[in-house]
Design a protein around this motif. Structure first.
Motif, PDB file in Angstrom:
ATOM      1  N   HIS A   1      40.506 -20.585 147.122  1.00 18.43           N
ATOM      2  CA  HIS A   1      41.492 -21.569 146.739  1.00 18.43           C
ATOM      3  C   HIS A   1      41.960 -21.341 145.397  1.00 18.43           C
ATOM      4  O   HIS A   1      41.214 -21.450 144.226  1.00 18.43           O
TER       5      HIS A   1
ATOM      6  N   ALA B   1      41.811 -28.572 139.612  1.00 18.92           N
ATOM      7  CA  ALA B   1      41.050 -27.464 139.827  1.00 18.92           C
ATOM      8  C   ALA B   1      39.684 -27.809 139.592  1.00 18.92           C
ATOM      9  O   ALA B   1      39.036 -27.319 140.393  1.00 18.92           O
TER      10      ALA B   1
ATOM     11  N   ILE C   1      45.078 -22.465 142.395  1.00 15.56           N
ATOM     12  CA  ILE C   1      45.992 -23.324 141.736  1.00 15.56           C
ATOM     13  C   ILE C   1      46.982 -23.085 140.637  1.00 15.56           C
ATOM     14  O   ILE C   1      46.354 -22.027 139.814  1.00 15.56           O
TER      15      ILE C   1
ATOM     16  N   THR D   1      47.493 -24.570 145.757  1.00 12.02           N
ATOM     17  CA  THR D   1      47.907 -25.915 145.246  1.00 12.02           C
ATOM     18  C   THR D   1      48.786 -25.368 144.231  1.00 12.02           C
ATOM     19  O   THR D   1      48.248 -24.656 143.323  1.00 12.02           O
TER      20      THR D   1
ATOM     21  N   CYS E   1      47.026 -30.039 136.661  1.00  9.87           N
ATOM     22  CA  CYS E   1      46.431 -28.526 136.936  1.00  9.87           C
ATOM     23  C   CYS E   1      45.017 -28.623 136.834  1.00  9.87           C
ATOM     24  O   CYS E   1      44.370 -28.059 137.705  1.00  9.87           O
TER      25      CYS E   1
END
Length: 309
Positions: free
Chosen positions: A65, A128, A67, A90, A124
């Motif tokens: 994942h 995270a 971001i 994301t 952000c």
């Protein structure tokens, strides 16, 4: 602080080759100016070069994942890179981001979070932590190395170039191109370009230290991709070592350059992408002898063809 080397850029160039387009150089009729049309990339911006390199390396290490926070183009690039490598993405965008950039990030599979401009970075980092996601910053080491691939291409296509003009947001593109260009030709001049209304980088260059501008000031420019209030710390280290100068351009010059690119070359440039050409129009008479290359960094504007030229 470890700096990107030509070996890093060369490795990145090979790594990203299946995912990016090798853009040509286009001669502006009657001028010594050549345009590097990064608006032809899959996400209509140079950002895909660095994002693919960074996400590919993270995917190799098992990261699932990623971001990022962005004005729009870095978000699209991270979304594209994540989709190509089977990674969740994301992206955090400001509520001033053009709708076409927001829509494009969603279309590429990213989860999009919209916040006020001043909260982009904080949001952000908080997300995270919440998602255990890895942040892909727009001046991370691997991002800078990926952007350097554009400098390699310029060196191969126009080895006698005297100057390269590069748009500046947080400085990742300028840093990467400078590393590659100076390795190929130490005599070449690499010059960063900013809007007059968001000239924190030019101020930093003159002062010899990173200088921040208030977000309310940088958001005055129409060049929405160049509104970062301060240069990235790693990009700054490269800029101090490799960059020869930084110049600014007016909003009117940016508009004139965008019109010129469309009417003379058929290339659609967003304001951020037109600033390097604007610098040639404003400062061309004082640039060093020889061919000049201006990086057209992005073309995410209404009416542009989806997916690039």
């Amino acid at each position: 602080m470890t700096l990107v080397t030509m070996a890093d850029v060369t490795a990145a160039t090979t790594r990203i080759a299946p995912y990016v387009r090798r853009t040509p150089l286009l001669r502006l009729p009657g001028e010594r100016l050549w345009i590097k049309p990064e608006n032809r990339q899959h996400t209509r911006s140079f950002k895909v070069r660095g994002a693919v390199n960074a996400v590919a390396r993270l995917a190799e290490r098992g990261v699932g994942h990623v971001i990022a926070q962005s004005s729009g183009n870095h978000a699209q690039a991270v979304a594209y890179a994540a989709a190509e490598h089977g990674v969740r993405a994301t992206v955090v965008l400001p509520d001033t981001a053009p709708e076409l950039k927001v829509t494009a990030a969603r279309r590429l599979g990213a989860e999009v979070v919209i916040v006020p401009p001043a909260l982009r970075e904080h949001t952000c980092l908080a997300l995270a932590d919440r998602f255990a996601a890895t942040v892909v910053g727009s001046d991370d080491f691997d991002v800078i190395a990926g952007h350097g691939s554009a400098g390699i291409e310029i060196g191969r296509d126009l080895p006698d170039a005297g100057t390269i003009l590069v748009p500046v947001c947080n400085g990742g593109l300028l840093a990467g191109i400078a590393v590659a260009a100076k390795a190929v030709n130490p005599a070449i001049k690499v010059i960063g370009v900013e809007p007059e209304l968001a000239a924190d980088g030019a101020d930093s260059f003159r002062a010899g230290r990173r200088t921040a501008w208030p977000v309310r000031e940088t958001y005055r420019t129409r060049a929405d991709g160049l509104r970062a209030p301060i240069l990235g710390a790693l990009a700054w280290e490269h800029i101090q070592r490799y960059v020869d100068d930084m110049v600014t351009v007016s909003e009117d010059r940016i508009d004139l350059a965008a019109d010129l690119l469309e009417h003379k070359l058929g290339e659609r440039a967003e304001p951020s992408g037109a600033v390097a050409t604007a610098a040639y129009l404003a400062h061309g008479a004082t640039l060093p002898a020889g061919p000049v290359v201006a990086v057209l960094s992005g073309g995410n504007v209404a009416g542009a063809l989806a997916g690039g030229a």
